[in-house]
Design an enzyme around this catalytic site. Sequence first.
Site, PDB file in Angstrom:
ATOM      1  N   VAL A  56      41.724  45.874  29.773  1.00  0.00           N
ATOM      2  CA  VAL A  56      42.511  44.525  30.222  1.00  0.00           C
ATOM      3  C   VAL A  56      42.491  44.471  31.756  1.00  0.00           C
ATOM      4  O   VAL A  56      43.118  44.826  32.393  1.00  0.00           O
ATOM      5  CB  VAL A  56      43.594  44.561  29.634  1.00  0.00           C
ATOM      6  CG1 VAL A  56      44.420  43.305  29.845  1.00  0.00           C
ATOM      7  CG2 VAL A  56      43.701  45.033  28.157  1.00  0.00           C
ATOM      8  N   PRO A  57      41.749  43.379  32.423  1.00  0.00           N
ATOM      9  CA  PRO A  57      42.061  43.019  33.522  1.00  0.00           C
ATOM     10  C   PRO A  57      43.144  42.282  33.932  1.00  0.00           C
ATOM     11  O   PRO A  57      43.180  41.087  34.172  1.00  0.00           O
ATOM     12  CB  PRO A  57      40.631  42.019  33.841  1.00  0.00           C
ATOM     13  CG  PRO A  57      40.479  41.365  32.394  1.00  0.00           C
ATOM     14  CD  PRO A  57      40.944  42.360  31.419  1.00  0.00           C
ATOM     15  N   CYS A  58      44.321  43.015  34.050  1.00  0.00           N
ATOM     16  CA  CYS A  58      45.868  42.570  34.206  1.00  0.00           C
ATOM     17  C   CYS A  58      45.831  42.155  35.462  1.00  0.00           C
ATOM     18  O   CYS A  58      46.706  41.284  36.034  1.00  0.00           O
ATOM     19  CB  CYS A  58      46.538  43.630  34.081  1.00  0.00           C
ATOM     20  SG  CYS A  58      45.985  45.238  34.849  1.00  0.00           S
ATOM     21  N   PHE A  59      44.885  42.195  36.365  1.00  0.00           N
ATOM     22  CA  PHE A  59      44.997  41.806  37.779  1.00  0.00           C
ATOM     23  C   PHE A  59      44.638  40.292  37.831  1.00  0.00           C
ATOM     24  O   PHE A  59      44.697  39.372  38.814  1.00  0.00           O
ATOM     25  CB  PHE A  59      43.919  42.435  38.603  1.00  0.00           C
ATOM     26  CG  PHE A  59      42.690  42.449  38.284  1.00  0.00           C
ATOM     27  CD1 PHE A  59      42.191  43.365  37.510  1.00  0.00           C
ATOM     28  CD2 PHE A  59      41.622  41.258  38.484  1.00  0.00           C
ATOM     29  CE1 PHE A  59      40.686  43.526  37.091  1.00  0.00           C
ATOM     30  CE2 PHE A  59      40.344  41.549  38.151  1.00  0.00           C
ATOM     31  CZ  PHE A  59      40.056  42.477  37.336  1.00  0.00           C
TER      32      PHE A  59
END
Length: 108
Positions: A56-59
């Site tokens: 999951v690319p939380c950035f």
Amino acid sequence: MEKIKQRNLAEQVYKLCRQIPQGKVTTYREIAAALGTKGYQAIGQVLKKNPDPGTVPCFKIVKSTGEIGGYCGSDLKNISMKIEKLQKEGIVVREGKVDLGKCLFRFE
DNA sequence: TTGATGACCTGAG
DNA sequence: ACTCAGGCCATCA
């Protein structure tokens, strides 16, 4: 009636995060709205507790004001890394803020 | 179960 | 533009 409540807010958040295309970012508010809740904080809470940059690319998630917010423990160092990642994706970051009018992705 | 915490948001001064 | 205070929701101890 058994309300089909959200099985787990985290799962929904992760799903939305994965659906974010490259070069675009979203805000906590959008996610909360997409889930139909007003617990903006809960979104960040889940993201912070479940850091999964590999899945999951939380950035790609920033504040509604365009600020980065935090990353992996709200440490300034990690935030810097987050900004770098965003820039690598092609997102324009100005003074620690993202151009929402350009890279703001909305869930349809 | 209650209480406390938090990668937030909005509005007012 | 910046700072302060209140509010809403889910998770953890």
